[in-house]
Design a protein around this motif. Structure first.
Motif, PDB file in Angstrom:
ATOM      1  N   TYR A 291       1.007  -1.033  -0.105  1.00  0.00           N
ATOM      2  CA  TYR A 291      -0.049  -0.121  -0.193  1.00  0.00           C
ATOM      3  C   TYR A 291       0.955   1.188   0.051  1.00  0.00           C
TER       4      TYR A 291
ATOM      5  N   TYR B 187      -0.283  12.521  -0.181  1.00  0.00           N
ATOM      6  CA  TYR B 187      -0.821  13.330   0.329  1.00  0.00           C
ATOM      7  C   TYR B 187      -0.402  14.787   0.274  1.00  0.00           C
TER       8      TYR B 187
ATOM      9  N   LEU C 141      -5.672  13.089   1.200  1.00  0.00           N
ATOM     10  CA  LEU C 141      -5.364  12.015   0.131  1.00  0.00           C
ATOM     11  C   LEU C 141      -5.430  12.275  -1.161  1.00  0.00           C
TER      12      LEU C 141
ATOM     13  N   TYR D 163      -3.983   6.524  -4.046  1.00  0.00           N
ATOM     14  CA  TYR D 163      -3.376   5.595  -3.295  1.00  0.00           C
ATOM     15  C   TYR D 163      -3.275   4.545  -4.406  1.00  0.00           C
TER      16      TYR D 163
ATOM     17  N   VAL E 219      -2.943  -0.128  -3.769  1.00  0.00           N
ATOM     18  CA  VAL E 219      -2.823  -1.198  -3.056  1.00  0.00           C
ATOM     19  C   VAL E 219      -2.055  -2.263  -3.581  1.00  0.00           C
TER      20      VAL E 219
ATOM     21  N   ARG F 213      -0.088  -4.237   3.342  1.00  0.00           N
ATOM     22  CA  ARG F 213      -1.428  -4.294   2.857  1.00  0.00           C
ATOM     23  C   ARG F 213      -2.384  -5.021   3.767  1.00  0.00           C
TER      24      ARG F 213
ATOM     25  N   GLY G 174      -4.334  -5.679   6.717  1.00  0.00           N
ATOM     26  CA  GLY G 174      -5.392  -5.215   7.875  1.00  0.00           C
ATOM     27  C   GLY G 174      -5.229  -3.764   7.936  1.00  0.00           C
ATOM     28  N   ALA G 175      -5.962  -3.018   8.868  1.00  0.00           N
ATOM     29  CA  ALA G 175      -6.064  -1.776   9.177  1.00  0.00           C
ATOM     30  C   ALA G 175      -5.228  -1.324  10.371  1.00  0.00           C
ATOM     31  N   TYR G 176      -4.546  -2.284  10.632  1.00  0.00           N
ATOM     32  CA  TYR G 176      -3.940  -1.882  12.202  1.00  0.00           C
ATOM     33  C   TYR G 176      -2.541  -1.449  11.744  1.00  0.00           C
TER      34      TYR G 176
ATOM     35  N   GLN H  80       1.363   3.911   8.800  1.00  0.00           N
ATOM     36  CA  GLN H  80       1.738   4.180   7.553  1.00  0.00           C
ATOM     37  C   GLN H  80       3.247   4.884   7.834  1.00  0.00           C
TER      38      GLN H  80
ATOM     39  N   SER I 120      -9.132   1.398  13.598  1.00  0.00           N
ATOM     40  CA  SER I 120      -8.083   1.718  14.195  1.00  0.00           C
ATOM     41  C   SER I 120      -7.658   3.195  14.327  1.00  0.00           C
TER      42      SER I 120
ATOM     43  N   PHE J  33      -4.803   6.340  15.200  1.00  0.00           N
ATOM     44  CA  PHE J  33      -3.346   6.604  15.270  1.00  0.00           C
ATOM     45  C   PHE J  33      -3.024   8.145  15.844  1.00  0.00           C
TER      46      PHE J  33
ATOM     47  N   ARG K  33      -8.326   4.991  10.409  1.00  0.00           N
ATOM     48  CA  ARG K  33      -8.410   4.033   9.636  1.00  0.00           C
ATOM     49  C   ARG K  33      -9.339   2.698   9.964  1.00  0.00           C
ATOM     50  N   THR K  34     -10.269   2.373   9.226  1.00  0.00           N
ATOM     51  CA  THR K  34     -11.152   1.448   9.443  1.00  0.00           C
ATOM     52  C   THR K  34     -10.853   0.002   9.086  1.00  0.00           C
ATOM     53  N   LYS K  35     -11.334  -0.730   9.721  1.00  0.00           N
ATOM     54  CA  LYS K  35     -10.994  -2.282   9.658  1.00  0.00           C
ATOM     55  C   LYS K  35     -11.381  -2.732   8.083  1.00  0.00           C
TER      56      LYS K  35
ATOM     57  N   TYR L 257      -9.453  -0.324   4.645  1.00  0.00           N
ATOM     58  CA  TYR L 257      -8.162   0.107   4.996  1.00  0.00           C
ATOM     59  C   TYR L 257      -7.374   0.903   4.026  1.00  0.00           C
ATOM     60  N   ASP L 258      -7.951   1.192   2.676  1.00  0.00           N
ATOM     61  CA  ASP L 258      -7.184   1.771   1.538  1.00  0.00           C
ATOM     62  C   ASP L 258      -7.452   3.227   1.933  1.00  0.00           C
ATOM     63  N   LYS L 259      -8.244   3.814   2.516  1.00  0.00           N
ATOM     64  CA  LYS L 259      -8.312   5.238   2.871  1.00  0.00           C
ATOM     65  C   LYS L 259      -8.138   5.613   4.343  1.00  0.00           C
ATOM     66  N   VAL L 260      -7.340   6.451   4.388  1.00  0.00           N
ATOM     67  CA  VAL L 260      -6.701   6.844   5.943  1.00  0.00           C
ATOM     68  C   VAL L 260      -7.267   8.339   6.086  1.00  0.00           C
TER      69      VAL L 260
END
Lengths: 114, 114
Positions: free
Chosen positions: A31, A35, A45, A48, A50, A96, A98-100, A103, B32, B34, B94-96, B99-102
């Motif tokens: 990913y 920005y 953003l 992007y 993936v 890539r 998961g959302a955890y 960046q 998630s 941050f 960032r959602t589970k 996850y592609d958009k923050v």
């Protein structure tokens, strides 16, 4: 391990000129994103990706193009620069899965369009 | 839809006093969250992240944040401010499931008075 690198650090363009901002990462992250940062607006953003060959638009895509031919590189192209594109541009990457995953950001490119 | 609100655009504290930077989020799914810090003319560095494990998250440089689902908040705190903490702080969601958009908050500028 250089992380995320961006070139150039600074750039001045005239209205109507085109240029490419380079971004590369050596962490094998799938990913990547671009920005722009403007005062009082946080980071927005632009585009992007993936994975290699896959890109999508973010919040403010107009006037910018991207491509992702390799996992490592994600260049941002300004087709015809406008003063409204004066900003600081950050490239970021993350794994890539998961959302955890946080960046990792490059040092930024400060662009001025006259 | 996801969004992030940082309630204060600027916070000023005296050295040695506590720091509180407020963040509220809106997310249709379990997020998630941050916190990033940006020192002047530098890139962004991760301070800490919440990923649905412990609700109290400890980060670098003595910072911590508490996730409160009932209040949809993720406030950043530090018991004692240091001059080197002066910087811009960004809360990020960032959602589970996407996850592609923050989504970045607009940022809070922290000043530390000697």
């Amino acid at each position: 391990n250089a992380g995320v690198t961006q070139t150039p650090k600074f750039q001045v363009l005239k209205t109507g000129q085109s240029m490419t901002l380079q971004c590369a990462q050596d962490m094998n992250h799938e990913y990547m994103s671009w920005y722009r940062q403007d005062p009082g607006m946080g980071l927005r953003l632009i585009h992007y990706s993936v994975g290699a060959g896959i890109t999508d638009q973010g919040e403010v895509p107009n006037g910018y193009n991207v491509s992702r031919s390799t996992t490592e590189d994600f260049p941002l192209r300004l087709l015809s620069a406008a003063p409204s594109q004066t900003s600081v541009y950050f490239c970021a990457s993350s794994p890539r899965q998961g959302a955890y995953n946080e960046q990792f950001f490059g040092p930024g490119t400060r662009l001025t369009v006259l | 839809a996801q969004s992030v609100t940082q309630l204060d655009s600027h916070v000023s504290v005296s050295e040695g006093t506590p720091v509180l930077l407020r963040c509220n989020y809106s997310s249709s799914y379990s997020p998630s969250l941050f916190w990033y810090v940006q020192h002047p003319n530098k890139g962004l560095q991760l301070l800490l992240k919440y990923t649905s494990a412990a609700t109290l998250v400890k980060g670098i440089n003595g910072f911590e944040a508490e996730f409160k689902k009932s209040e949809t908040s993720f406030h950043l705190t530090k018991p004692s401010a240091h001059m080197s903490d002066a910087a811009e702080y960004f809360c990020v969601v960032r959602t589970k499931t996407s996850y592609d958009k923050v989504i970045f908050g607009p940022g809070t500028s922290l000043s530390v008075i000697p």
